[in-house]
Design a protein around this motif. Structure first.
Motif, PDB file in Angstrom:
ATOM      1  N   ASN A 114      44.633  65.462  -1.760  1.00 38.99           N
ATOM      2  CA  ASN A 114      44.011  66.781  -2.353  1.00 38.99           C
ATOM      3  C   ASN A 114      42.773  67.272  -1.428  1.00 38.99           C
ATOM      4  O   ASN A 114      42.737  68.438  -1.174  1.00 38.99           O
ATOM      5  CB  ASN A 114      43.175  66.285  -3.762  1.00 38.99           C
ATOM      6  CG  ASN A 114      44.245  66.132  -4.866  1.00 38.99           C
ATOM      7  OD1 ASN A 114      45.283  66.505  -4.802  1.00 38.99           O
ATOM      8  ND2 ASN A 114      43.499  65.626  -5.773  1.00 38.99           N
ATOM      9  N   GLN A 148      39.927  72.585 -11.157  1.00 38.91           N
ATOM     10  CA  GLN A 148      40.923  73.270 -10.417  1.00 38.91           C
ATOM     11  C   GLN A 148      41.285  74.508 -11.070  1.00 38.91           C
ATOM     12  O   GLN A 148      41.996  75.523 -10.496  1.00 38.91           O
ATOM     13  CB  GLN A 148      42.162  72.371 -10.317  1.00 38.91           C
ATOM     14  CG  GLN A 148      41.956  70.959  -9.401  1.00 38.91           C
ATOM     15  CD  GLN A 148      41.304  69.790 -10.109  1.00 38.91           C
ATOM     16  OE1 GLN A 148      40.760  69.942 -10.839  1.00 38.91           O
ATOM     17  NE2 GLN A 148      41.617  68.593  -9.514  1.00 38.91           N
ATOM     18  N   TYR A 178      43.211  74.398  -6.747  1.00 39.16           N
ATOM     19  CA  TYR A 178      43.530  73.234  -6.452  1.00 39.16           C
ATOM     20  C   TYR A 178      43.483  73.169  -4.768  1.00 39.16           C
ATOM     21  O   TYR A 178      44.221  73.992  -3.880  1.00 39.16           O
ATOM     22  CB  TYR A 178      45.072  73.109  -6.741  1.00 39.16           C
ATOM     23  CG  TYR A 178      45.334  72.535  -8.097  1.00 39.16           C
ATOM     24  CD1 TYR A 178      45.496  71.397  -8.579  1.00 39.16           C
ATOM     25  CD2 TYR A 178      45.323  73.554  -9.190  1.00 39.16           C
ATOM     26  CE1 TYR A 178      45.637  70.914  -9.784  1.00 39.16           C
ATOM     27  CE2 TYR A 178      45.442  73.493 -10.393  1.00 39.16           C
ATOM     28  CZ  TYR A 178      45.816  71.819 -10.790  1.00 39.16           C
ATOM     29  OH  TYR A 178      45.872  71.530 -12.087  1.00 39.16           O
TER      30      TYR A 178
END
Length: 473
Positions: free
Chosen positions: A21, A219, A243
């Motif tokens: 991420n 997100q 995201y």
């Protein structure tokens, strides 16, 4: 706290999902933090790793930023319970919520090869009772549980590091995990500002989490809604950023031409292909579904030049990989089938390649996993299978049980992806989407807006803006 002439940020890396991420791709959150280090010579970043295994795996990635402004600390935190009383306390606060997902865990289980709740299904009524009595009182969740946590959990694995570095900000990007839970607890105890994230979209509707960061970076509105409704967050304490790793997925710089990709897969230049992302042991009847689709393809019922790409499940358990190997070996020699078996997140070149497989597929089929979110970045028709092939399984072993989940309510409401409950529905959907790839495009756009927020390449930058705001106001 540190002096006003310097700032120190603690960031934890306690999950592979966090590396995906926030770290591995150009332009990531960490890439932009490195630029902050160059611009602000009084800024220091301390990366906290849970053990030497993580250090061995990830420390080479950070070799280019070694120096006085950057430090890596291996700070183990006990995952096991210290005593019986602590175990009871963790059980109690975890079940202050009892959602559809909790119920599935407690009564049906998520793995068909294991008994529900580790063989303790009889505790399901107790879990329900806790949520529907004590869990109704916000003061218990917000005030009493943190107060008791400090008295029940006596160990303070991070206290020496807080004394050593005196951080100004603690960023915990995996608050669902116990490591980040303990780090967040220490930050709260020490009065340090905190930012937090969950590393996966399925982390807020399973169990109650005892601590909330000062600001949660969500997100999507979908995740914010779960945070407010299930985890006692205030609306203004949750900021939507998108995201971050979707910045990489949507980056046109990494786009391969369709012809180049087809050539790499050894497909004809006019080929179309279906991408099947496996659910492994969670979906044991996949061979029935794949075999039937291949028969339709061989018979020409779905049109000419149609091929198949299978991505086996890349989970951590060796038993799952062996399960997939046996499950799919019958398709290894089929002339229309290709497999993509390499692990990719964290490896830039492999990740670029798999993203392009997602980008150019004619139809993608998977389960309710994060792969669904990643594939939906592109306007490619998506199918979700919730039937058990030719088997008639009880709900406890059926793939249907995965659909019982709060986080899917908003997914279903968008109309995309298309949920498939039989072979008849599967053929009808494949036939329709292959004939008209733009079918339901407006529903997929609605999904991206509601469930993904923005795929504008700026999610990582929004995270950085909140880090700067927390540090400098």
């Amino acid at each position: 706290m540190s002096s006003k002439n310097s700032e120190t940020i603690f960031i934890s890396l306690s999950s592979m999902a966090v590396f995906k991420n926030l770290f591995f791709f150009p332009g990531s959150v960490f890439d932009q933090l490195k630029k902050m280090l160059e611009e602000r010579k009084n800024l220091k970043i301390v990366l906290l790793l849970p053990d030497k295994v993580y250090y061995g795996k990830y420390s080479p990635f950070f070799s280019s930023v070694a120096g006085e402004q950057f430090a890596i600390e291996v700070a183990p935190a006990p995952a096991a319970f210290e005593n019986f009383f602590q175990k009871v306390f963790y059980f109690f606060f975890s079940y202050l919520i009892y959602t559809d997902a909790t119920r599935v865990f407690a009564t049906l289980g998520f793995r068909p090869d294991e008994p529900p709740a580790g063989g303790k299904r009889y505790l399901a009524p107790v879990k329900w009772f806790i949520a529907n009595t004590f869990g109704r009182f916000r003061i218990i969740k917000v005030s009493l549980i943190p107060f008791l946590f400090y008295r029940v959990s006596r160990q303070r694995p991070f206290s020496n590091l807080f004394e050593k570095y005196k951080p100004d900000l603690v960023f915990t990007p995996h608050i669902y995990g116990r490591y980040d839970m303990r780090l967040l607890a220490e930050a709260k105890r020490s009065g340090v500002k905190t930012l937090g994230m969950i590393s996966g979209w399925d982390h807020f509707d399973k169990y109650f989490l005892p601590f909330r960061p000062d600001v949660l970076l969500a997100q999507s509105a979908h995740i914010k809604k779960m945070a407010v409704n299930l985890q006692c967050y205030e609306d203004d304490g949750v900021k939507i950023v998108g995201y971050p790793h979707h910045d990489f997925i949507s980056d046109e710089r990494y786009k391969m031409s369709r012809g180049e990709l087809l050539k790499s897969l050894d497909f004809p230049e006019n080929a179309r292909y279906l991408l099947y992302i496996s659910g492994s042991v969670y979906s044991p009847d996949e061979p029935d579904v794949i075999e039937t689709m291949l028969r339709w393809i061989d018979e020409g019922r779905l049109g000419p030049n149609l091929f198949f790409v299978i991505r086996p499940y890349l989970g951590g358990r060796g038993a799952d990989r062996n399960f997939d190997k046996k499950k799919f070996e019958r398709f290894e020699e089929h002339p229309r089938v290709r497999f993509y078996k390499r692990e990719f997140w964290g490896d830039l070149e492999k990740s670029i390649y798999f993203v392009n497989i997602l980008r150019h597929s004619s139809v993608t089929m998977t389960m309710f996993t994060t792969a669904m979110l990643e594939a939906m970045v592109f306007d490619v028709p998506m199918l979700i299978n919730i039937f058990d092939g030719y088997h008639k399984r009880p709900l406890r072993q059926s793939i249907r049980r995965y659909a019982f989940n709060e986080r899917f309510e908003e997914v279903f409401a968008t109309g995309a992806p298309k949920v498939i409950g039989s072979f008849e529905e599967l053929f009808s959907a494949l036939d329709a989407f292959l004939k008209n790839p733009k079918l339901d495009s407006e529903k997929r756009e609605r999904f991206r807006d509601k469930v993904l927020y923005k795929s504008d390449g700026l999610s990582s930058q929004r995270v950085i803006e909140h880090i700067k705001k927390a540090l400098y106001g």
